[in-house]
Design a protein around this motif. Sequence first.
Motif, PDB file in Angstrom:
ATOM      1  N   CYS A  42      39.892  46.613  47.862  1.00  0.00           N
ATOM      2  CA  CYS A  42      38.850  45.740  47.632  1.00  0.00           C
ATOM      3  C   CYS A  42      38.349  45.051  48.951  1.00  0.00           C
ATOM      4  O   CYS A  42      37.091  44.713  48.703  1.00  0.00           O
ATOM      5  N   GLU A  46      34.463  44.762  49.088  1.00  0.00           N
ATOM      6  CA  GLU A  46      33.579  43.554  49.296  1.00  0.00           C
ATOM      7  C   GLU A  46      32.836  43.585  50.715  1.00  0.00           C
ATOM      8  O   GLU A  46      31.552  43.284  50.619  1.00  0.00           O
ATOM      9  N   GLU A  74      34.635  44.629  39.407  1.00  0.00           N
ATOM     10  CA  GLU A  74      35.529  43.346  39.313  1.00  0.00           C
ATOM     11  C   GLU A  74      35.194  42.794  40.837  1.00  0.00           C
ATOM     12  O   GLU A  74      35.280  41.368  41.066  1.00  0.00           O
ATOM     13  N   THR A  75      35.247  43.572  41.999  1.00  0.00           N
ATOM     14  CA  THR A  75      34.891  43.080  43.210  1.00  0.00           C
ATOM     15  C   THR A  75      33.695  42.367  43.481  1.00  0.00           C
ATOM     16  O   THR A  75      33.487  41.306  44.144  1.00  0.00           O
ATOM     17  N   GLN A  78      33.531  39.161  42.124  1.00  0.00           N
ATOM     18  CA  GLN A  78      34.222  38.055  43.146  1.00  0.00           C
ATOM     19  C   GLN A  78      33.200  37.602  44.060  1.00  0.00           C
ATOM     20  O   GLN A  78      33.029  36.496  44.443  1.00  0.00           O
ATOM     21  N   LYS A  80      30.092  37.871  43.949  1.00  0.00           N
ATOM     22  CA  LYS A  80      29.004  37.260  43.466  1.00  0.00           C
ATOM     23  C   LYS A  80      29.177  35.603  43.308  1.00  0.00           C
ATOM     24  O   LYS A  80      28.110  34.879  43.323  1.00  0.00           O
ATOM     25  N   LYS A  81      30.449  35.263  43.306  1.00  0.00           N
ATOM     26  CA  LYS A  81      30.719  33.876  43.324  1.00  0.00           C
ATOM     27  C   LYS A  81      29.824  33.190  44.599  1.00  0.00           C
ATOM     28  O   LYS A  81      29.513  32.037  44.317  1.00  0.00           O
ATOM     29  N   ASP A  82      29.972  33.625  45.599  1.00  0.00           N
ATOM     30  CA  ASP A  82      29.296  33.441  47.072  1.00  0.00           C
ATOM     31  C   ASP A  82      27.937  33.849  47.099  1.00  0.00           C
ATOM     32  O   ASP A  82      27.274  33.064  48.040  1.00  0.00           O
TER      33      ASP A  82
END
Length: 180
Positions: A42, A46, A74-75, A78, A80-82
């Motif tokens: 992961c 990322e 899924e990664t 994650q 995308k939050k930042d």
Amino acid sequence: MITDKNEILKALSDRGACVCFTGHRPDKLPEESDLKETALLCERIEAETIKAYREGKRFFLHGMMAGFDILAAETVLQVKKDYPEIQLVSVAPYHHNFFKSKEWKPGWIRRARIVAARSDYGLSLSENYYSGVYYDRNRWLVDHSSLAIGYCSTFARGGTRYTLDYAERQYIPTVNIYHR
């Protein structure tokens, strides 16, 4: 999630802003019980996603299959939050009875449904299964991307190897994170 194929194609018209993922099914990924190895995978996904984003990529396409596709999606969610400008595009090969094939176990179905619900765009390339549908989906992913990020063992045959080889034949850069 936007599912209108014309809207999706319009959004993806800048191939230079698109990245596709391709990789093995669950049986060729690190064991689910090996949390350290899964976490490393992961982290590689990322890192490559952020690198591609910094190079101007905004659309991240995955083939909606159990294994690496779902793990990559899924990664991306994650990351995308930042980096909220990132758009996740879920591309299923077909729609009718999609989760009935032998690859799908209940845990992967649950994860795939969550990914689909959280994707910015989603489409099925065909209504029904037909021989060659997965290869057609793989070519579609590459044909709409300017970078392919894969997870493919050195001696692998099958869809992942085919997709990375196809990308290279189309002069699309590839990154194989299997040995990184």
